[in-house]
Write a protein that holds these residues in place. Sequence first.
Motif, PDB file in Angstrom:
ATOM      1  N   VAL A 182       0.805  -1.264   0.015  1.00  0.00           N
ATOM      2  CA  VAL A 182       0.046   0.016  -0.031  1.00  0.00           C
ATOM      3  C   VAL A 182       0.802   1.229   0.081  1.00  0.00           C
ATOM      4  O   VAL A 182       0.632   2.260  -0.573  1.00  0.00           O
ATOM      5  N   TYR A 183       1.856   1.055   0.656  1.00  0.00           N
ATOM      6  CA  TYR A 183       2.930   2.317   0.877  1.00  0.00           C
ATOM      7  C   TYR A 183       3.112   2.650  -0.550  1.00  0.00           C
ATOM      8  O   TYR A 183       3.606   3.672  -0.937  1.00  0.00           O
ATOM      9  N   PHE A 184       3.518   1.680  -1.531  1.00  0.00           N
ATOM     10  CA  PHE A 184       4.319   1.947  -2.856  1.00  0.00           C
ATOM     11  C   PHE A 184       3.069   2.079  -3.864  1.00  0.00           C
ATOM     12  O   PHE A 184       3.401   1.983  -5.079  1.00  0.00           O
ATOM     13  N   PHE A 185       1.969   2.183  -3.469  1.00  0.00           N
ATOM     14  CA  PHE A 185       0.815   2.200  -4.254  1.00  0.00           C
ATOM     15  C   PHE A 185       0.340   3.808  -4.357  1.00  0.00           C
ATOM     16  O   PHE A 185      -0.208   4.155  -3.499  1.00  0.00           O
ATOM     17  N   PHE A 186       0.847   4.340  -5.494  1.00  0.00           N
ATOM     18  CA  PHE A 186       0.609   5.967  -5.501  1.00  0.00           C
ATOM     19  C   PHE A 186      -0.642   6.265  -6.197  1.00  0.00           C
ATOM     20  O   PHE A 186      -0.803   7.444  -6.581  1.00  0.00           O
ATOM     21  N   SER A 187      -1.431   5.299  -6.838  1.00  0.00           N
ATOM     22  CA  SER A 187      -2.610   5.547  -7.567  1.00  0.00           C
ATOM     23  C   SER A 187      -3.647   6.344  -6.546  1.00  0.00           C
ATOM     24  O   SER A 187      -4.645   6.855  -7.011  1.00  0.00           O
ATOM     25  N   LEU A 188      -3.463   5.982  -5.415  1.00  0.00           N
ATOM     26  CA  LEU A 188      -4.413   6.559  -4.407  1.00  0.00           C
ATOM     27  C   LEU A 188      -3.915   7.429  -3.444  1.00  0.00           C
ATOM     28  O   LEU A 188      -2.617   7.321  -2.998  1.00  0.00           O
ATOM     29  N   GLU A 189      -4.470   8.481  -3.098  1.00  0.00           N
ATOM     30  CA  GLU A 189      -3.757   9.533  -2.283  1.00  0.00           C
ATOM     31  C   GLU A 189      -3.700   8.810  -0.733  1.00  0.00           C
ATOM     32  O   GLU A 189      -4.422   8.273  -0.280  1.00  0.00           O
ATOM     33  N   HIS A 190      -2.387   9.235  -0.085  1.00  0.00           N
ATOM     34  CA  HIS A 190      -2.030   8.521   1.050  1.00  0.00           C
ATOM     35  C   HIS A 190      -3.033   9.290   2.322  1.00  0.00           C
ATOM     36  O   HIS A 190      -2.152  10.079   3.090  1.00  0.00           O
ATOM     37  N   LYS A 191      -4.332   9.187   2.346  1.00  0.00           N
ATOM     38  CA  LYS A 191      -4.766   9.921   3.339  1.00  0.00           C
ATOM     39  C   LYS A 191      -6.003   8.910   3.957  1.00  0.00           C
ATOM     40  O   LYS A 191      -6.477   7.908   3.477  1.00  0.00           O
ATOM     41  N   PHE A 214      -7.872   5.951   5.655  1.00  0.00           N
ATOM     42  CA  PHE A 214      -7.373   4.674   5.978  1.00  0.00           C
ATOM     43  C   PHE A 214      -6.245   4.334   5.207  1.00  0.00           C
ATOM     44  O   PHE A 214      -5.322   3.614   5.843  1.00  0.00           O
ATOM     45  N   VAL A 215      -5.931   4.614   4.129  1.00  0.00           N
ATOM     46  CA  VAL A 215      -5.127   4.339   3.210  1.00  0.00           C
ATOM     47  C   VAL A 215      -3.832   4.790   3.796  1.00  0.00           C
ATOM     48  O   VAL A 215      -2.524   4.273   3.839  1.00  0.00           O
ATOM     49  N   GLY A 216      -3.722   6.033   4.138  1.00  0.00           N
ATOM     50  CA  GLY A 216      -2.724   6.574   4.779  1.00  0.00           C
ATOM     51  C   GLY A 216      -2.186   6.048   5.849  1.00  0.00           C
ATOM     52  O   GLY A 216      -0.842   5.770   6.243  1.00  0.00           O
ATOM     53  N   ARG A 217      -3.201   5.565   6.811  1.00  0.00           N
ATOM     54  CA  ARG A 217      -2.873   4.961   8.242  1.00  0.00           C
ATOM     55  C   ARG A 217      -2.140   3.482   7.843  1.00  0.00           C
ATOM     56  O   ARG A 217      -1.233   3.058   8.299  1.00  0.00           O
ATOM     57  N   ARG A 239       1.331   4.139   6.472  1.00  0.00           N
ATOM     58  CA  ARG A 239       2.107   4.469   7.788  1.00  0.00           C
ATOM     59  C   ARG A 239       2.651   3.237   8.392  1.00  0.00           C
ATOM     60  O   ARG A 239       3.793   3.079   8.808  1.00  0.00           O
ATOM     61  N   VAL A 240       1.766   2.106   8.502  1.00  0.00           N
ATOM     62  CA  VAL A 240       2.221   0.939   8.966  1.00  0.00           C
ATOM     63  C   VAL A 240       3.314   0.387   8.008  1.00  0.00           C
ATOM     64  O   VAL A 240       4.368  -0.230   8.707  1.00  0.00           O
ATOM     65  N   GLY A 241       3.111   0.497   6.732  1.00  0.00           N
ATOM     66  CA  GLY A 241       4.097   0.087   5.887  1.00  0.00           C
ATOM     67  C   GLY A 241       5.402   0.851   6.080  1.00  0.00           C
ATOM     68  O   GLY A 241       6.360  -0.030   5.945  1.00  0.00           O
ATOM     69  N   ILE A 242       5.426   1.822   6.279  1.00  0.00           N
ATOM     70  CA  ILE A 242       6.736   2.650   6.558  1.00  0.00           C
ATOM     71  C   ILE A 242       7.651   1.986   7.770  1.00  0.00           C
ATOM     72  O   ILE A 242       8.657   1.801   7.662  1.00  0.00           O
ATOM     73  N   THR A 243       6.742   1.522   8.716  1.00  0.00           N
ATOM     74  CA  THR A 243       7.435   1.041   9.963  1.00  0.00           C
ATOM     75  C   THR A 243       8.024  -0.381   9.524  1.00  0.00           C
ATOM     76  O   THR A 243       9.038  -0.584  10.128  1.00  0.00           O
ATOM     77  N   PHE A 244       7.175  -1.167   8.831  1.00  0.00           N
ATOM     78  CA  PHE A 244       7.799  -2.320   8.494  1.00  0.00           C
ATOM     79  C   PHE A 244       9.167  -2.054   7.633  1.00  0.00           C
ATOM     80  O   PHE A 244      10.253  -2.812   7.746  1.00  0.00           O
ATOM     81  N   ILE A 245       8.965  -1.079   6.649  1.00  0.00           N
ATOM     82  CA  ILE A 245      10.020  -0.714   5.706  1.00  0.00           C
ATOM     83  C   ILE A 245      11.565  -0.344   6.647  1.00  0.00           C
ATOM     84  O   ILE A 245      12.353  -0.571   6.280  1.00  0.00           O
ATOM     85  N   MET A 246      11.045   0.574   7.759  1.00  0.00           N
ATOM     86  CA  MET A 246      12.151   0.722   8.443  1.00  0.00           C
ATOM     87  C   MET A 246      12.904  -0.330   9.232  1.00  0.00           C
ATOM     88  O   MET A 246      14.219  -0.071   9.281  1.00  0.00           O
ATOM     89  N   VAL A 247      12.058  -1.165   9.624  1.00  0.00           N
ATOM     90  CA  VAL A 247      12.678  -2.341  10.354  1.00  0.00           C
ATOM     91  C   VAL A 247      13.343  -2.984   9.165  1.00  0.00           C
ATOM     92  O   VAL A 247      14.674  -3.679   9.525  1.00  0.00           O
ATOM     93  N   ALA A 248      12.829  -3.342   7.968  1.00  0.00           N
ATOM     94  CA  ALA A 248      13.762  -4.021   7.182  1.00  0.00           C
ATOM     95  C   ALA A 248      15.202  -3.252   6.527  1.00  0.00           C
ATOM     96  O   ALA A 248      16.014  -4.063   6.532  1.00  0.00           O
ATOM     97  N   PHE A 249      14.963  -2.013   6.530  1.00  0.00           N
ATOM     98  CA  PHE A 249      16.267  -1.279   6.146  1.00  0.00           C
ATOM     99  C   PHE A 249      17.255  -1.305   7.045  1.00  0.00           C
ATOM    100  O   PHE A 249      18.330  -1.468   6.869  1.00  0.00           O
ATOM    101  N   GLY A 250      16.821  -1.063   8.300  1.00  0.00           N
ATOM    102  CA  GLY A 250      17.821  -1.235   9.806  1.00  0.00           C
ATOM    103  C   GLY A 250      18.244  -2.402   9.510  1.00  0.00           C
ATOM    104  O   GLY A 250      19.484  -2.715   9.918  1.00  0.00           O
ATOM    105  N   ALA A 251      17.561  -3.744   9.350  1.00  0.00           N
ATOM    106  CA  ALA A 251      18.199  -5.115   9.517  1.00  0.00           C
ATOM    107  C   ALA A 251      19.108  -5.242   8.354  1.00  0.00           C
ATOM    108  O   ALA A 251      20.317  -5.506   8.548  1.00  0.00           O
ATOM    109  N   ALA A 252      18.698  -4.534   7.193  1.00  0.00           N
ATOM    110  CA  ALA A 252      19.748  -4.766   5.994  1.00  0.00           C
ATOM    111  C   ALA A 252      20.992  -4.082   6.183  1.00  0.00           C
ATOM    112  O   ALA A 252      22.055  -4.227   6.168  1.00  0.00           O
ATOM    113  N   PHE A 253      20.813  -2.774   6.780  1.00  0.00           N
ATOM    114  CA  PHE A 253      21.648  -1.934   7.206  1.00  0.00           C
ATOM    115  C   PHE A 253      22.980  -2.663   8.075  1.00  0.00           C
ATOM    116  O   PHE A 253      24.185  -2.553   8.062  1.00  0.00           O
TER     117      PHE A 253
END
Lengths: 201, 212
Positions: free
Chosen positions: A143-152, A154-157, A160-174
């Motif tokens: 959903v975070y990478f789905f830009f056809s819908l404005e992130h506002k 429910f989609v925004g929320r 937001r959860v997606g960003i949290t997962f991505i940050m964990v993944a980037f941290g682990a990869a780092f």
Amino acid sequence: MAIATNFWIWIAALLTLAIYSFLYKDNPFYKFAEYLLVGISIGYGISVYWHNTIITKVYNPLVYDKNFLVLIPLLLGLLMFSRFFKNVSYLSRIPIAFVVGAGTGLSVPSSFEFLFKQVYATMPLKLDFGSLIIVVGVISTLVYFFFSLEHKGFVGRVSRVGITFIMVAFGAAFGYTIMARVSLFIGRIQFLLSDWLGIIK
Amino acid sequence: MLKGKGIPIFITFLVGMIMIISFFIPHKPFGDIEKISLNWYSIIAGFTMLLGVDSLIGMHFRKLKRKDENWFFSLVLILGFTATVVVGIIETVRFGTAFDDKSYFTYIYNYFIVPLQSTMFSLLAFFIASAAYRAFRARNFDATLLLITAIIVMLGRVPLGEQISPYLPKFTEWIMQVPQMAAKRGIGLGISLGALGVSIRIILGIERSYLS
């Protein structure tokens, strides 16, 4: 143990030190090692290509098996150099078209395969906490990478959860990348202290 | 006729379709055609590498000729390249293959390329760490999360982590297997969907920028 007397070990050790000298600041020793690495690497790459492709896939089939079909890719490959001659540069499009066609053709089934495998792996076989988190993580990341819908709203929320997962993944990869680099560093120090100086066993 | 883009687009379509069909029908004649196409692909793709090498060496020759700044290092690059190729040819004549254990070509790989490359990569440990300190200082929730995850993963992979807490390696494993895997999978799905879309556009001739 004593200091190494092998000429090649000395070469490797001095080049290692030349690279590490960059930790102080950019200097001619580092530049020398850097340019040398580029030169030798491309020389090695050309030799590998010559041996693995030209000899194995062109020369041997042509000379020993009388397979004249291999002359076609050789000719197509040589057409690449038509780029250097303005009046016939359009000919280079033919080998490029072949390479792009083969590359994209290969990527279609492999992308499909990857898609199905990953979707299948995401489907929980048993409903436990980990499986639930994976489902939520995959969907919210998509959903975070789905830009056809404005992130506002429910989609925004969800994004937001997606960003949290991505940050964990980037941290682990780092963290993983740093550990890999540190283990390489330990390997080089071991080489210097053991193989070269003979201080440690 | 050859000057237009029609023939290259047709070649891309034909080769692309052969690759796709032969994946689903790996029998004759598609299986054989795919094998031949892959062989041709590796031969032709190698020539693109030669183009790159030509461009790089040409650029350094020009620097050398003009006696630009750092021309000496361009000379080092050209000599390194030439020496490796020449040694490769000589050792192929001597041993039948340049990759023999006793050949100087193998020595070049073991005592020049391996130490230089691994040292260069290990050098990144210092720069990644310092760049990360500047970039990811715990300014907000996301940056803090990234930092904490990185620290946990790093500690969980070394004996020190187990000394701190026996649960740390297990927690690291959980991070790798669950939240990290979920995000990685989401990103992977996005990438493969994108690759699929672009590939189909290229095969159908909608995307033609590679021919310009």
